[in-house]
Design an enzyme around this catalytic site. Structure first.
Site, short mmCIF file in Angstrom:
data_model
loop_
_atom_site.label_atom_id
_atom_site.label_comp_id
_atom_site.label_asym_id
_atom_site.label_seq_id
_atom_site.Cartn_x
_atom_site.Cartn_y
_atom_site.Cartn_z
CE LYS A 1 -4.79 18.99 75.73
NZ LYS A 1 -4.44 20.19 75.10
CB CYS B 1 0.65 18.41 74.23
SG CYS B 1 0.61 20.00 73.42
N1 SAJ Z 1 4.19 9.99 68.16
C1 SAJ Z 1 4.72 8.72 68.02
N2 SAJ Z 1 3.93 7.75 67.48
C2 SAJ Z 1 2.64 8.00 67.07
C3 SAJ Z 1 2.10 9.29 67.23
C4 SAJ Z 1 2.90 10.27 67.77
O1 SAJ Z 1 5.86 8.46 68.37
O2 SAJ Z 1 2.00 7.07 66.58
C5 SAJ Z 1 5.02 11.05 68.75
C6 SAJ Z 1 5.26 12.24 67.81
O3 SAJ Z 1 6.33 11.98 66.94
C7 SAJ Z 1 5.55 13.33 68.79
C8 SAJ Z 1 4.64 12.99 69.98
O4 SAJ Z 1 4.30 11.62 69.83
O5 SAJ Z 1 6.91 13.31 69.23
C9 SAJ Z 1 3.37 13.80 70.06
O6 SAJ Z 1 2.84 14.02 68.76
P1 SAJ Z 1 1.27 13.92 68.45
O7 SAJ Z 1 1.08 14.15 67.02
O8 SAJ Z 1 0.71 12.66 69.01
O9 SAJ Z 1 0.60 15.05 69.35
P2 SAJ Z 1 0.88 16.62 69.58
O10 SAJ Z 1 1.70 16.76 70.81
O11 SAJ Z 1 1.32 17.30 68.35
O12 SAJ Z 1 -0.64 17.11 69.87
C10 SAJ Z 1 -1.38 16.49 70.91
C11 SAJ Z 1 -2.79 16.14 70.37
N3 SAJ Z 1 -3.48 15.28 71.30
C12 SAJ Z 1 -4.07 14.13 70.90
O13 SAJ Z 1 -4.02 13.73 69.76
C13 SAJ Z 1 -4.80 13.36 71.94
C14 SAJ Z 1 -3.57 17.42 70.12
O14 SAJ Z 1 -4.92 17.12 69.74
C15 SAJ Z 1 -3.58 18.29 71.37
O15 SAJ Z 1 -4.31 19.49 71.18
C16 SAJ Z 1 -2.13 18.63 71.69
O16 SAJ Z 1 -1.46 17.40 71.98
C17 SAJ Z 1 -2.10 19.56 72.87
O17 SAJ Z 1 -1.91 20.78 72.65
O18 SAJ Z 1 -2.34 19.14 74.01
#
Ligand code: SAJ
Length: 402
Positions: free
Chosen positions: A207, A261
């Site tokens: 994870k 996360c």
């Molecule tokens: N973000 C960017 N650029 C991107 C993608 C995301 O700047 O290209 C930023 C988002 O705006 C946000 C942050 O990253 O601020 C995180 O967003 P996210 O959509 O990447 O992830 P989370 O935190 O909503 O969910 C993640 C997921 N993990 C992965 O995709 C590997 C989810 O599957 C997990 O279950 C979750 O963390 C968790 O609970 O751990």
């Protein structure tokens, strides 16, 4: 539904515990959800929800109305206990396992031989064995023969929780073979993805690895945005061109990485193996420094005005959610306010009020502002028309107004 398992006690009714509890309730299990907040318990017992997540309201209402889901302040006896409490960090990014420890102590008196305890909270390597299992052992349970303990990290994406809860593959790792098998059999009852079996420590690191992978890749995009700014190149054009290569898939830059996360979990690896986790640490630092870079950009623009009105569009950590945890947008708006470089106005369509900011509608914010800063790619902002922005200075950290 497995006939041997009928009752489930879910500890923690947040973004993971509540969807899980209500899903299991609608699948026919007898579910008690436990939370420390009386307000949350009351809200759920009325069939309502305290968080924004697509379709969750319908699921909770249906589970509560069917009599299969109820919320409570205290645990009850059950066949399976699922721990879904937060794992934040303390000062200096040291993991804070106190919620997991409290939950383990709280369920200990209710556990009986044959029961299964599943830790779903994202956890540093060793937590299932050294914290959960140890606490239950100290409470007098025979963890080798009589009860079963496993880690099955949640992996759902906020905004898609109910879909991913069922469709995603799950990783299940027990403290012994029998625990792994018991937990895997349970998830196979309601998960349509694959249920993959391993041990507890590998499940924990898996994870953390998934979220660190994403963090490192977002850091790469954020670093590119700094390089492009210096070179006078549009970073979004650059990335979409580079991504046309069959083996390149760069993520998107933004104002920083938020949420509970991705901005947190990599530190659980760094904390245990700081010498080895060099790239993971640097990525965290790159992403954590992005809000200050954005603030400097805004300050440069603001310096050209006498007392500019600066509109911050969005406070949530990502699009179309109400979740403000670890949000770079909140950090930016708060620091801008403290800098006193102009009047800061804020627009966040997904929340009704905020303790520090008066919230404006999108229309008002855009009309009033000299400088518009897009901090979140909410759907309400994507549809802003060029004509409304033509007289304004726009700093678009998400690349949505191109
Ligand atoms: N973000 C960017 N650029 C991107 C993608 C995301 O700047 O290209 C930023 C988002 O705006 C946000 C942050 O990253 O601020 C995180 O967003 P996210 O959509 O990447 O992830 P989370 O935190 O909503 O969910 C993640 C997921 N993990 C992965 O995709 C590997 C989810 O599957 C997990 O279950 C979750 O963390 C968790 O609970 O751990």
């Amino acid at each position: 539904m497995n006939k041997d398992i009928s009752s489930i006690c879910v500890i923690g009714l947040g973004y993971i515990g509540l969807p899980t509890a209500s899903l299991l309730g609608t699948k026919g299990y007898d579910v008690t959800g436990v939370d420390v907040s009386q307000e949350i318990v009351d809200t759920i017992n009325e069939g309502k929800i305290h968080i924004v997540e697509p379709d969750l309201d319908i699921l909770v209402k249906s589970a509560v109305n069917s009599g299969n889901l109820r919320a409570s302040l205290a645990p009850v006896k059950a066949d399976i206990f699922i721990i879904a409490v937060p794992t934040p960090f303390k000062e200096n990014h040291i993991p804070d396992l106190s919620y997991i420890e409290q939950a383990s102590k709280a369920i200990a008196p209710f556990i009986e031989p044959g029961n299964l305890v599943i830790l779903e909270s994202t956890s540093p390597v060793g937590t299932t064995e050294e914290h959960v299992a140890n606490i239950l052992k100290e409470a007098g349970h025979d963890i080798d023969n009589e009860i079963y303990i496993a880690h099955c990290p949640e992996r759902v994406l906020p905004g898609r929780i109910l879909i991913e809860l069922v469709q995603n593959d799950r990783i299940v790792g027990g403290i012994n073979q029998k625990s792994t098998q018991m937990a895997a059999a349970f998830y196979k009852e309601f998960v349509s993805g694959k249920v993959l079996e391993t041990n507890a420590r590998t499940a924990e690191l898996s994870k953390l690895t998934e979220n660190s992978f994403r963090d490192v890749n977002i850091a790469f995009a954020n670093e590119l945005s700094l390089i492009c700014d210096k070179e006078g190149i549009d970073v979004w054009d650059l990335i979409s061109l580079a991504n046309r290569h069959p083996r390149v898939n760069i993520l998107q830059p933004g104002p920083g990485v938020g949420g509970h996360c991705i901005a947190v979990d990599p530190w659980f690896i760094i904390d245990r193996t700081p010498q080895e986790a060099r790239l993971i640490k640097t990525a965290r630092e790159v992403n954590d420094s992005k809000p200050n870079w954005v603030i400097n950009k805004i300050s440069e623009k603001a310096a050209k005005f006498k007392n500019p009105i600066i509109a911050c569009l969005g406070l949530a950590f990502k699009a179309d959610l109400d979740d403000l945890r670890e949000s770079p947008a909140v950090e930016i708006a708060t620091k801008l306010h403290q800098l006193n470089i102009g009047e800061i106005i804020v627009c966040e369509p997904n929340i009704l009020k905020h303790p520090s900011f008066n919230l404006n509608s999108v229309e008002d914010a855009v009309k009033k502002a000299d400088i518009i800063v897009v901090l979140v790619d909410h759907k309400e902002f994507k549809s802003l028309s060029a004509s409304k922005l033509s007289e304004k200075i726009v700093i678009d950290t998400r690349g949505i107004l191109k």
